[in-house]
Write a protein that holds these residues in place. Structure first.
Motif, short mmCIF file in Angstrom:
data_model
loop_
_atom_site.label_atom_id
_atom_site.label_comp_id
_atom_site.label_asym_id
_atom_site.label_seq_id
_atom_site.Cartn_x
_atom_site.Cartn_y
_atom_site.Cartn_z
N PRO A 151 -4.33 -11.28 10.44
CA PRO A 151 -4.59 -10.26 9.41
C PRO A 151 -3.71 -10.51 8.19
O PRO A 151 -2.52 -10.82 8.33
CB PRO A 151 -4.21 -8.95 10.11
N VAL A 152 -4.29 -10.37 7.00
CA VAL A 152 -3.56 -10.65 5.76
C VAL A 152 -3.55 -9.41 4.87
O VAL A 152 -4.59 -8.79 4.65
CB VAL A 152 -4.20 -11.82 4.99
N LEU A 153 -2.36 -9.06 4.38
CA LEU A 153 -2.19 -7.95 3.45
C LEU A 153 -1.47 -8.46 2.21
O LEU A 153 -0.97 -9.60 2.20
CB LEU A 153 -1.39 -6.81 4.09
N CYS A 154 -1.40 -7.63 1.17
CA CYS A 154 -0.74 -8.09 -0.05
C CYS A 154 -0.01 -6.93 -0.72
O CYS A 154 -0.23 -5.76 -0.39
CB CYS A 154 -1.74 -8.71 -1.01
N GLY A 155 0.87 -7.27 -1.66
CA GLY A 155 1.61 -6.24 -2.37
C GLY A 155 2.78 -6.81 -3.12
O GLY A 155 2.87 -8.03 -3.36
N SER A 156 3.71 -5.94 -3.49
CA SER A 156 4.95 -6.32 -4.16
C SER A 156 6.08 -5.57 -3.48
O SER A 156 6.24 -4.36 -3.69
CB SER A 156 4.89 -5.98 -5.65
N ALA A 157 6.86 -6.28 -2.67
CA ALA A 157 7.93 -5.62 -1.93
C ALA A 157 8.99 -5.06 -2.87
O ALA A 157 9.56 -3.99 -2.62
CB ALA A 157 8.57 -6.61 -0.95
N LEU A 158 9.25 -5.75 -3.97
CA LEU A 158 10.28 -5.29 -4.90
C LEU A 158 9.94 -3.93 -5.49
O LEU A 158 10.81 -3.08 -5.66
CB LEU A 158 10.46 -6.32 -6.03
N ASP A 159 8.64 -3.69 -5.75
CA ASP A 159 8.21 -2.40 -6.28
C ASP A 159 7.76 -1.44 -5.19
O ASP A 159 7.31 -0.32 -5.50
CB ASP A 159 7.06 -2.62 -7.28
#
Length: 690
Positions: free
Chosen positions: A259-267
Motif C-alpha cells: 500500500p502506498v500513501l503520500c504527504g509532507s511529514a514536515l507540514d
C-alpha cells in the motif's frame, strides 16, 4: 505492558538518508499524544535523535525505540538510520519487527539506500507500506516515484491515496491535500497546528474522473486476491470499505502488495492516514508465522514457538546499549512470559542469566515493569554473557533462534594512546563499543603496538573517533583511515602436510593430505570440508579440521584475513605408534602453510557501489573523475532535471570523494556509497605488500 496480540504493531521506519524518517516519526508521536510539541531534526529537538552526535549532524545514527497508542492499537516503533555506514542498525531492527513503513522522497525517488533497506526487509519477509514524502518540495513527482518503486524494487505498489497538487505553496497548483481512494473523500490538513486537524470534503469535480480511474485500478489489482471482491466487481455492485481493507491487509501481510500513501511529514500532511494504514494493513505478532528455531542439543531438529503467553518463553537479543553502569539489552519476546527477578538460559553460550530488571524503552527514557509477554519489545539490565543475536529462553525448554549476520568492515584506522594509563582506559572503552556495535572491530597490532579500529565507512569511524575524544575524553592520537583488504588464492593445489618431531621424548608422526582451492560460493570466508569415504579415524580427523579452520581465520601470506577459500581433507597416513592428536594438529598446520604458498596470494580490495546525482552541466567532469578513480560505470539515467550515475569503484580511490565531487559540481552534486563486493586489486597494489 503487553497489549492484545491483534492490537499490537511492532514496526520500523526505514529509508534512504534524508527521506524524512525521523520527521514522520516525530509527527506520529505528536498526533498520538505521546509528545506535546513537534521536535525538529535541524534543531536537534526530536525524541528519537537524542544522542549529541545525532543532534549535531542532523542524522540518525542509533536505532531508537518508542511505544505509543494510536486509536485501537499500541505501536512499538523503531526509527532506524538511513546512512549506509549504520546499516547494521537497520539489519538488526528488521530481524525482530513484524512490519515496516518505508519512506521515499517524492523529489529524489528510489535512491541507493532505499534499495538496500528494501532488500533487507525482503530478507526477513517484513510486510511494508510505503509513504512518498516531501510532496511540498519543488520537483515532487508522486507518479514517477510510484513507477520507480515498481520497477527498481520489483514489488506491486497499490496507491491508497492521490496527491492534490504538488510542490511548495508559492506554486499555482501547490500540494494541499490527498484523495482517499478507499473512502473516496478529499482530505485537507490544517497547518496551524502542524496538520493535527483533518477536514473531509467531496472530491472536486475536476479530479473525480482521475480518482475513479485509480480506484478502479486498485480494486482490479486486489480482485486477484479475493473471489468475493471479484464477484462484486463483475456484478457492478458497490464494494464495501471493510472488504477492501480486509483484502488489502491479507495481501500486504503475505508480501503480495505494498500500500502506498503520500504527504509532507514536515507540514504534518498525510501522517494520520499512515498511522491508520499501520493499524489496518500491517500485521500484529499473531498475524506473522510462528518463530522457528532448533534444538540446541540436536541442530537438525526444528522447534516452533507460537506468539502465545502460555508457551515457554523465548526471545532474541537484537541490540545492546552499552553503559558503564550496566548494559541495556533490547529483546524481542516471541513466546511466553518473562518476569523481573527470574532466570533465563542462553543456549548459544550454554550459560544461565539473571534478569533482575525489565524496562519499557521510550527513546532515552525508561520505565520499569514487572513482566512482559509474547509480542513485546523490552529492555533488560543485568545480563552478563549475552550479546547481539543471542537467544534467551526458559532452561527447561531450550530453543536456539536464527542469529543476526552483519556485513564485514571495509575501513580501518589506527589509534594510539598517549600514555600506558590511557591504554587501559582505551581497551575498556573499545570493548564497550564492540558490545554495542556489531560492525565495529578493534584489535591491537602486536608488531607496532597500535590499536586498529575498523568500521563500515569514513563516517562510521569519524563518529567513533568523536565519541572516544569527546564522550570518553581519551587522550589518543588518531591516524588516517585505510582500506581493509582481504586475501584469497590464485589456483587449486593438493599438498601433504607432515609431522616428524620429538616431543617430550616421544616421536610424533602423521600425514594429512588436503586440497585448497578458490571458492566464491562459500557462506564462510574459509570453508573446511571432508572428502567422503572415511579418510581418517575420527579422533585424528576432528583436530585436523579444527586446526585448518583456525589457520583459515588467522589470515593469509600477506597478513590479511582470508576469504573465498575452500579446504578439503582428502586423507592422510596414521603411524602405528607415533600418531596422536597432537601429531595430526602439527601435520594439518604444515599442510595449510604449504598449500597457501603453492596456491599463490590474490589481494582483494573492497569495491563500493556508488550513486552520484549530478546536474547535466557537470556530468562530464564527474564522469571523468570517476574513471580516474578506476570506477566502472554501470548505468546512467535521468531523474527529474539531474542525471544519476551508478558505478562500482575501489574504496581505496574514494577517500575524500565527497569533497572532490562537491568541488567539481559547485556543491550541486550528491552521492551515496555502500559496500558492493571484493575484487582483485591491481598488481602494483599487491607488490606493495610483498
Amino acid at each position: 505492558m503487553s497489549a492484545s496480540l491483534h492490537n499490537l504493531r511492532n514496526i520500523g521506519v526505514i529509508a534512504h538518508i534524508d527521506a524524512g524518517k525521523t520527521t514522520i516519526t516525530e509527527r506520529m508521536l505528536f498526533f498520538s499524544g505521546f509528545s506535546h510539541r513537534v521536535g525538529e531534526v535541524d534543531k536537534g529537538t526530536t525524541v528519537t535523535d537524542y544522542d549529541a552526535e545525532e543532534q549535531e549532524r542532523g542524522i540518525t545514527i542509533n536505532a531508537a525505540a518508542v511505544n505509543f497508542p494510536w486509536k485501537d492499537i499500541e505501536i512499538n516503533l523503531i526509527d532506524t538510520p538511513g546512512h549506509v555506514d549504520f546499516t547494521a542498525e537497520v539489519e538488526r531492527s528488521l530481524r525482530v519487527l513484524d512490519g515496516g513503513v518505508v519512506v521515499f522522497s517524492a523529489r529524489e525517488g528510489v535512491e541507493a539506500q532505499s534499495e538496500t533497506v528494501w532488500r533487507q526487509a525482503d530478507k526477513y519477509h517484513v510486510p511494508r507500506i510505503a509513504f512518498i514524502n516531501k510532496m511540498d518540495r519543488e520537483g515532487a513527482d508522486y507518479f514517477g516515484t510510484l513507477d520507480e518503486i515498481r520497477d527498481r524494487l520489483g514489488c506491486k505498489p497499490i496507491p491508497l491515496n492521490l496527491p492534490v497538487g504538488a510542490g511548495p505553496p508559492h506554486l499555482k497548483e501547490a500540494f494541499c491535500g490527498v484523495i482517499d481512494l478507499i473512502s473516496m473523500r478529499m482530505l485537507r490538513f490544517t497547518t496551524d497546528n502542524k496538520g493535527g486537524k483533518i477536514a473531509e470534503d467531496e472530491i472536486p469535480a475536476e479530479l473525480r474522473d482521475e480518482a475513479e480511474l485509480w480506484r478502479a485500478q486498485m480494486l482490479d489489482q486486489l480482485s486477484i486476491h479475493s473471489d468475493e471482491l471479484t464477484e462484486l466487481l463483475l456484478a457492478e455492485e458497490p464494494v464495501p470499505e471493510a472488504l477492501v481493507r480486509r483484502v488489502m491487509r491479507a495481501a500486504t501481510i503475505h508480501n503480495l502488495v505494498v500500500p502506498v500513501l503520500c504527504g509532507s511529514a514536515l507540514d504534518g500532511i498525510g501522517v494520520q492516514p499512515v498511522l491508520d494504514a499501520v493499524q489496518y494493513y500491517l500485521p500484529g505478532p499473531a498475524d506473522v508465522p510462528a518463530i522457528e528455531g532448533t534444538d540446541p542439543k540436536n541442530r537438525g531438529k526444528k522447534i516452533v514457538r507460537h506468539p502465545n503467553a502460555d508457551e515457554p518463553f523465548c526471545g532474541l537479543v537484537f541490540k545492546i546499549q552499552a553503559d558503564r553502569h550496566g548494559d541495556l539489552h533490547y529483546v524481542r519476546v516471541y513466546s511466553g512470559t518473562l518476569k523481573a527477578n527470574s532466570r533465563v538460559y542462553n543456549p548459544g553460550k550454554e550459560k544461565k542469566e539473571n534478569v533482575p530488571q525489565l524496562w519499557r524503552i521510550q527513546a532515552d527514557r525508561r520505565t520499569q515493569v514487572e513482566s512482559v509477554a509474547a509480542g513485546d519489545i523490552i529492555g533488560i539490565v543485568g545480563l552478563r554473557h549475552s550479546i547481539t543475536g543471542d537467544t534467551l529462553c526458559t532452561p527447561q525448554d531450550p530453543i536456539l533462534l536464527e542469529s543476526i549476520t552483519f556485513p564485514e568492515t571495509v575501513v580501518s584506522m589506527a589509534i594510539e594512546p598517549e600514555t600506558s594509563l590511557e591504554r587501559k582506559k582505551l581497551s575498556d572503552v573499545l570493548e564497550m563499543m564492540k558490545r554495542q556495535d556489531p560492525t565495529f572491530r578493534a584489535r591491537e597490532n602486536e608488531e607496532t603496538g597500535q590499536t586498529l579500529i575498523s568500521g563500515m565507512g569514513e563516517l562510521h569511524l569519524e563518529v567513533i573517533k568523536h565519541r572516544l575524544l569527546r564522550d570518553y575524553r581519551l587522550n589518543v592520537r588518531v591516524h588516517k583511515p585505510r582500506v581493509s583488504y582481504r586475501e584469497s588464492i590464485q589456483q587449486a593445489v593438493e599438498v601433504t602436510g607432515e609431522c616428524h618431531r620429538n616431543v617430550a621424548g616421544q616421536t610424533l608422526s602423521a600425514k594429512v593430505r588436503i586440497r585448497m582451492e578458490p571458492f566464491a560460493k562459500g557462506v564462510k570466508p574459509v570453508t573446511v570440508l571432508v572428502a567422503p569415504g572415511g579418510v581418517l579415524p575420527e579422533e585424528f580427523l576432528t583436530p585436523a579440521v579444527e586446526v585448518l579452520g583456525e589457520q583459515g581465520e588467522g589470515g593469509g601470506m600477506l597478513g590479511f584475513p582470508l576469504m573465498r577459500v575452500k579446504i578439503t581433507v582428502l586423507g592422510g597416513e596414521v603411524h602405528e605408534t607415533g600418531s596422536t592428536e597432537l601429531a595430526f594438529r602439527y601435520a594439518a598446520g604444515d599442510a595449510f602453510e604449504k598449500a597457501l604458498r603453492a596456491a599463490g596470494p590474490v589481494l582483494l580490495e573492497p569495491i563500493m557501489r556508488i550513486e552520484v546525482t549530478v546536474p547535466e552541466d557537470f556530468l562530464g567532469e564527474i564522469m571523468g573523475d570517476l574513471q580516474q578513480r578506476r570506477a566502472i560505470i554501470v548505468r546512467t539515467h535521468v531523474r527529474g532535471r539531474d542525471t544519476v550515475i551508478e558505478a562500482h569503484a575501489p574504496l581505496a580511490n574514494l577517500f575524500g570523494y565527497s569533497n572532490a565531487m562537491r568541488g567539481l559540481s559547485q556543491g550541486r552534486a550528491t552521492c551515496t556509497m555502500e559496500p558492493h563486493s571484493y575484487g582483485p586489486a591491481p598488481e602494483q597494489v599487491l607488490e606493495g605488500f610483498m
